[in-house]
Design a protein around this motif. Structure first.
Motif, mmCIF file in Angstrom:
data_model
loop_
_atom_site.group_PDB
_atom_site.id
_atom_site.type_symbol
_atom_site.label_atom_id
_atom_site.label_comp_id
_atom_site.label_asym_id
_atom_site.label_seq_id
_atom_site.Cartn_x
_atom_site.Cartn_y
_atom_site.Cartn_z
ATOM 1 N N ILE A 69 0.844 -1.195 0.000
ATOM 2 C CA ILE A 69 0.000 0.000 0.000
ATOM 3 C C ILE A 69 0.880 1.246 0.000
ATOM 4 O O ILE A 69 0.675 2.165 -0.789
ATOM 5 C CB ILE A 69 -0.970 -0.001 1.205
ATOM 6 N N SER A 73 -0.121 2.413 -3.712
ATOM 7 C CA SER A 73 -1.449 3.008 -3.737
ATOM 8 C C SER A 73 -1.423 4.294 -4.560
ATOM 9 O O SER A 73 -0.490 5.093 -4.458
ATOM 10 C CB SER A 73 -1.937 3.314 -2.323
ATOM 11 N N ARG A 88 0.422 6.741 1.834
ATOM 12 C CA ARG A 88 -0.597 6.403 0.846
ATOM 13 C C ARG A 88 -1.762 5.666 1.499
ATOM 14 O O ARG A 88 -1.595 4.998 2.504
ATOM 15 C CB ARG A 88 0.004 5.557 -0.262
ATOM 16 N N GLY A 90 -5.081 3.106 2.003
ATOM 17 C CA GLY A 90 -5.515 1.736 1.786
ATOM 18 C C GLY A 90 -6.123 1.176 3.057
ATOM 19 O O GLY A 90 -6.346 1.909 4.027
ATOM 20 N N ASN A 107 -6.469 -1.083 -1.951
ATOM 21 C CA ASN A 107 -5.980 0.264 -2.224
ATOM 22 C C ASN A 107 -6.238 0.620 -3.683
ATOM 23 O O ASN A 107 -6.322 -0.264 -4.533
ATOM 24 C CB ASN A 107 -4.493 0.424 -1.885
ATOM 25 N N VAL A 109 -5.543 1.836 -7.455
ATOM 26 C CA VAL A 109 -4.434 1.787 -8.410
ATOM 27 C C VAL A 109 -4.938 2.282 -9.763
ATOM 28 O O VAL A 109 -6.131 2.285 -10.033
ATOM 29 C CB VAL A 109 -3.838 0.365 -8.570
#
Length: 186
Positions: A69, A73, A88, A90, A107, A109
């Motif tokens: 993550i 992420s 980030r 998640g 998370n 993407v």
């Protein structure tokens, strides 16, 4: 309603959550946050009756998912060019269901990243445990590319520690983003 009946009806800290829940965190991850919540996860799985080997696999899988993550992420509080002290978004969940421990992460993407990740994930679903261990040993000996942050090795670690094939998915969000989910069973 008395205090006694309140505590029997709901968990006041986590109303509505399953009693088999070991750990859940949703929000921004950084290496410092992983270290702090890792202590909590370690203590919670230490309270289970799982063997030392199973506890190690749960913790290792949790760490790998949380680090993925931080590294991958798409929802980031830090600029894309920042490669350390990343933060980030998640989520990670650890639960105990039907005599198995499930570790799930999610998370956001990009579509492009999902297309890069799928060829790494799909073979792990069909490989035998011995094939996964061989691939893991080969990955340890090989050099990682400059653009990689070790995700291939992390995914192999998760698959190696899992007692069933890993599961994954990409669900549309908004703005062209996908929610990547990964599930390991230990």
């Amino acid at each position: 309603m008395t205090h006694e009946s309140l505590s029997q009806d709901i968990n006041p800290c986590f109303p509505g959550l399953d009693e088999n829940l070991i750990f859940f965190y949703a929000g921004y991850f950084s290496q410092n946050i992983i270290n702090a919540i890792g202590d909590s996860v370690r203590l919670r799985i230490g309270q289970s009756d799982a063997s030392g080997s199973v506890r190690r696999k749960i913790f290792s899988t949790f760490i790998e998912m949380a680090q993925n993550i931080v590294h991958y992420s798409s929802d980031s509080l830090t600029p894309p060019e920042q490669t350390n002290l990343e933060m980030r978004a998640g989520s990670v969940l650890v639960t105990h269901v039907d005599n198995a421990f499930l570790i799930l992460c999610a998370n956001p993407v990009s579509q492009a990243f999902a297309e890069q990740l799928t060829p790494q994930l799909e073979p792990l679903r069909v490989m035998s445990s011995e094939q996964i261990k061989d691939a893991y040993r080969k990955a340890l000996r090989s050099e990682t590319s400059e653009s990689s942050k070790g995700a291939g090795l992390g995914l192999l670690t998760i698959a190696k520690d899992s007692s069933a094939p890993i599961e994954y998915g990409f669900n549309p969000m908004g703005n062209g983003m996908l929610m990547f989910t990964l599930k390991a069973t230990i």
